[in-house]
Design an enzyme around this catalytic site. Structure first.
Site, PDB file in Angstrom:
ATOM      1  N   LYS A 220       0.773  -1.063   0.106  1.00  0.00           N
ATOM      2  CA  LYS A 220       0.039   0.193   0.015  1.00  0.00           C
ATOM      3  C   LYS A 220       0.844   1.238   0.079  1.00  0.00           C
ATOM      4  O   LYS A 220       2.092   1.384   0.513  1.00  0.00           O
ATOM      5  CB  LYS A 220      -0.812  -0.130   1.228  1.00  0.00           C
ATOM      6  CG  LYS A 220      -2.161   0.893   1.027  1.00  0.00           C
ATOM      7  CD  LYS A 220      -3.310  -0.162   0.253  1.00  0.00           C
ATOM      8  CE  LYS A 220      -4.369   0.871   0.243  1.00  0.00           C
ATOM      9  NZ  LYS A 220      -5.615  -0.028  -0.215  1.00  0.00           N
TER      10      LYS A 220
HETATM   11  P1  NAD Z   1     -13.074   7.650  -2.576  1.00  0.00           P
HETATM   12  O1  NAD Z   1     -12.211   8.837  -2.414  1.00  0.00           O
HETATM   13  O2  NAD Z   1     -13.630   7.491  -4.009  1.00  0.00           O
HETATM   14  O3  NAD Z   1     -14.233   8.167  -1.719  1.00  0.00           O
HETATM   15  C1  NAD Z   1     -14.189   8.179  -0.344  1.00  0.00           C
HETATM   16  C2  NAD Z   1     -15.644   8.752   0.171  1.00  0.00           C
HETATM   17  O4  NAD Z   1     -15.755   8.663   1.593  1.00  0.00           O
HETATM   18  C3  NAD Z   1     -16.014   9.891  -0.314  1.00  0.00           C
HETATM   19  O5  NAD Z   1     -17.416  10.154  -0.597  1.00  0.00           O
HETATM   20  C4  NAD Z   1     -15.755  11.030   0.863  1.00  0.00           C
HETATM   21  O6  NAD Z   1     -16.447  12.127   1.040  1.00  0.00           O
HETATM   22  C5  NAD Z   1     -16.066   9.955   1.966  1.00  0.00           C
HETATM   23  N1  NAD Z   1     -15.575  10.039   3.489  1.00  0.00           N
HETATM   24  C6  NAD Z   1     -14.230  10.482   3.566  1.00  0.00           C
HETATM   25  N2  NAD Z   1     -14.118  10.724   4.944  1.00  0.00           N
HETATM   26  C7  NAD Z   1     -15.261  10.621   5.365  1.00  0.00           C
HETATM   27  C8  NAD Z   1     -16.017  10.689   6.879  1.00  0.00           C
HETATM   28  N3  NAD Z   1     -14.843  10.756   7.753  1.00  0.00           N
HETATM   29  N4  NAD Z   1     -17.075  10.352   6.934  1.00  0.00           N
HETATM   30  C9  NAD Z   1     -18.089   9.883   5.960  1.00  0.00           C
HETATM   31  N5  NAD Z   1     -17.495   9.882   4.691  1.00  0.00           N
HETATM   32  C10 NAD Z   1     -16.256  10.413   4.440  1.00  0.00           C
HETATM   33  O7  NAD Z   1     -12.418   6.350  -2.097  1.00  0.00           O
HETATM   34  P2  NAD Z   1     -12.845   4.734  -2.457  1.00  0.00           P
HETATM   35  O8  NAD Z   1     -11.779   4.677  -3.572  1.00  0.00           O
HETATM   36  O9  NAD Z   1     -14.076   4.768  -2.581  1.00  0.00           O
HETATM   37  O10 NAD Z   1     -12.464   4.134  -1.013  1.00  0.00           O
HETATM   38  C11 NAD Z   1     -13.259   4.063  -0.027  1.00  0.00           C
HETATM   39  C12 NAD Z   1     -12.919   2.952   0.875  1.00  0.00           C
HETATM   40  O11 NAD Z   1     -12.757   1.559   0.410  1.00  0.00           O
HETATM   41  C13 NAD Z   1     -11.303   3.195   1.460  1.00  0.00           C
HETATM   42  O12 NAD Z   1     -11.539   2.447   2.780  1.00  0.00           O
HETATM   43  C14 NAD Z   1     -10.367   2.232   0.581  1.00  0.00           C
HETATM   44  O13 NAD Z   1      -9.384   1.764   1.197  1.00  0.00           O
HETATM   45  C15 NAD Z   1     -11.316   0.894   0.183  1.00  0.00           C
HETATM   46  N6  NAD Z   1     -11.166   0.266  -1.181  1.00  0.00           N
HETATM   47  C16 NAD Z   1     -11.161   1.072  -2.120  1.00  0.00           C
HETATM   48  C17 NAD Z   1     -10.881   0.261  -3.308  1.00  0.00           C
HETATM   49  C18 NAD Z   1     -11.197   0.917  -4.633  1.00  0.00           C
HETATM   50  O14 NAD Z   1     -10.937   0.167  -5.837  1.00  0.00           O
HETATM   51  N7  NAD Z   1     -11.080   2.143  -4.749  1.00  0.00           N
HETATM   52  C19 NAD Z   1     -10.669  -1.132  -3.107  1.00  0.00           C
HETATM   53  C20 NAD Z   1     -10.969  -1.695  -1.896  1.00  0.00           C
HETATM   54  C21 NAD Z   1     -11.028  -1.121  -1.065  1.00  0.00           C
END
Ligand code: NAD
Length: 420
Positions: A104
């Site tokens: 990561k």
């Molecule tokens: P992203 O940046 O696209 O979206 C994150 C979202 O969370 C946004 O809507 C943001 O406003 C919101 N957010 C941030 N802080 C917040 C808070 N304190 N309270 C409520 N909402 C909040 O990110 P993503 O890619 O969707 O990732 C989200 C989660 O999923 C993370 O934990 C990431 O590690 C995990 N994840 C992502 C992927 C991927 O392919 N993108 C894969 C596996 C896991």
């Protein structure tokens, strides 16, 4: 006190190691990342001043193959968070049986306060600084919070300039025009949807009579919402960093998506024009709301010792990495809440990243049906394996997924033998 994310992950590994009588040497290996790199990223800001950022890349395990994992841009990103996320990546790749270890990366910065040009400069300098340890056969980054296909395109370009020719297989989650895979952008949300439907089936719950709350409306949360609504689930609550939205009859997800996708930087939900019966709620109200399924898809440690008792959902599907702390997990297990753990629930992204890597290596690209069918096949197989272990051993789905993953990593370490 709220437990740290990294401690939660390590405690879960320790518990599993004890229960499966894991060799103590291998246990020690799995507790520690193989390699940690901290880099300094100076950039010239648009106003001509120099600002210095800190970035990280952690490779947890290469026992089962090249390391794989996303890159996160966030003001709270720190080395312990990145170590926790890298560890989860090794476990996640093992659960899905992908030929990868885990890694990561992250940069401590506030993307909303930076221009696109500044973000591009941070990304290219960060890529140059971690270049000594990444590579198509060593460590392949991907998007995570606040990074996306465009960010991956910038990394691909920086690495290609150093190598003197275009290197498509250095990152996944790239734009389609630069060797990305169809279906990658939607893959994590699609995987969350597949897992949600599977658990509803197992528990004999009709998806059309299921109410859902989703925390985080970014890549993972928004696509999970769209796909689950398509199937007939009622998405009653969503949130982002600015606020939550609630409608007991179900929110108008297509309309909210139109609003979110209207600009290159997604606008905040607090500025959304409420429709009839919609109301604003806090993130606390969203997490503790009266729904059947809760899908935390924002950040780690959202459900912890102080709010676990207030959770009313009977099913939690972890779209985010580490949204439930270890102590909260124990409280929820006692309340018989079924939790599909992150290393299974959100593995769709890394599965399609694997497909993208394979396509980039072969320079031969699949159609969307091939991507989605293969994704579904792998997700259903992983779900079935974890479910079977959980039933057979009478343990939680998280414990079952950790057992499956740790045994696979331990087996790879033993087969390779310790170097030298
Ligand atoms: P992203 O940046 O696209 O979206 C994150 C979202 O969370 C946004 O809507 C943001 O406003 C919101 N957010 C941030 N802080 C917040 C808070 N304190 N309270 C409520 N909402 C909040 O990110 P993503 O890619 O969707 O990732 C989200 C989660 O999923 C993370 O934990 C990431 O590690 C995990 N994840 C992502 C992927 C991927 O392919 N993108 C894969 C596996 C896991």
């Amino acid at each position: 006190m709220i437990q740290s994310f990294y401690n939660s992950v390590l405690e879960q590994i320790d518990d599993t190691a004890e229960r499966i009588s894991l060799d103590s040497g291998i246990h020690k290996m799995i507790r520690k990342p193989e390699r940690e790199l901290t880099v300094t990223i100076p950039i010239e800001k648009d106003n001509g001043e120099i600002e210095v950022f800190t970035g990280y890349r952690v490779q947890h395990s290469s026992a089962r193959g090249p390391c794989k994992g996303g890159i996160r841009y966030h003001p709270d990103t720190n080395i312990d968070e990145v170590k926790a996320l890298a560890t989860l990546m090794s476990l996640k790749c093992a659960v899905s049986n992908l030929p990868y270890g885990g890694a990561k990366g992250g940069v401590t910065c506030s993307p909303s306060k930076l221009s696109k040009k500044e973000l591009q400069r941070i990304t290219k300098r960060y890529a140059a600084m971690i270049l000594p340890i990444i590579g198509p056969r060593a460590d392949i980054p991907a998007p995570d919070i606040n990074t996306n296909a465009e960010t991956m395109g910038w990394i691909m370009d920086a690495v290609s300039m150093y190598k003197g020719s275009t290197v498509l297989d250095i990152v996944t989650g790239k734009p389609l025009e630069l060797g990305g895979s169809l279906g990658r952008r939607e893959a994590t949300g699609r995987g969350v949807m597949i897992n949600t439907i599977e658990i509803l089936k197992k528990l004999n719950i009709n998806p059309k009579k299921t109410s859902i709350a989703i925390q985080g409306f970014g890549n993972v949360g928004s696509i999970a919402a769209e796909l689950l609504e398509d199937i007939g689930c009622k998405i009653c609550a969503i949130s982002d960093v600015s606020t939550g939205l609630y409608n007991s009859n179900g929110l108008d997800i297509p309309n909210i998506l139109l609003y979110i996708n209207s600009e290159s930087r997604p606008p905040l939900l607090k500025e959304y024009n409420l429709k009839k019966d919609d109301e604003f709620i806090s993130n606390k109200e969203l997490l503790e709301g009266d729904v059947d399924v809760l899908i935390p898809s924002a950040l780690e440690n959202q459900i912890h010792i102080e709010n676990a008792d207030n959770i009313k959902a009977k099913i939690i599907v972890e779209g985010a990495n580490g949204p439930v702390s270890k102590k909260a997990d124990e409280i929820l297990a006692e309340k018989e809440v079924k939790i599909i753990p992150d290393i299974l629930a959100n593995s769709g992204g890394v599965v399609v990243s694997y497909f993208e890597w394979v396509q980039s290596i072969q320079s031969f690209f699949w159609d969307i049906n091939e991507v989605n069918e293969n994704l579904k096949k792998i997700m259903l197989k992983s779900f079935a394996e974890v479910w079977y272990i959980s039933k057979k051993e009478r343990i939680t789905l998280r414990e079952a997924a950790y057992r499956l993953a740790i045994k696979k990593i331990a087996c790879a370490v033993q087969l390779r033998g310790i170097f030298p």
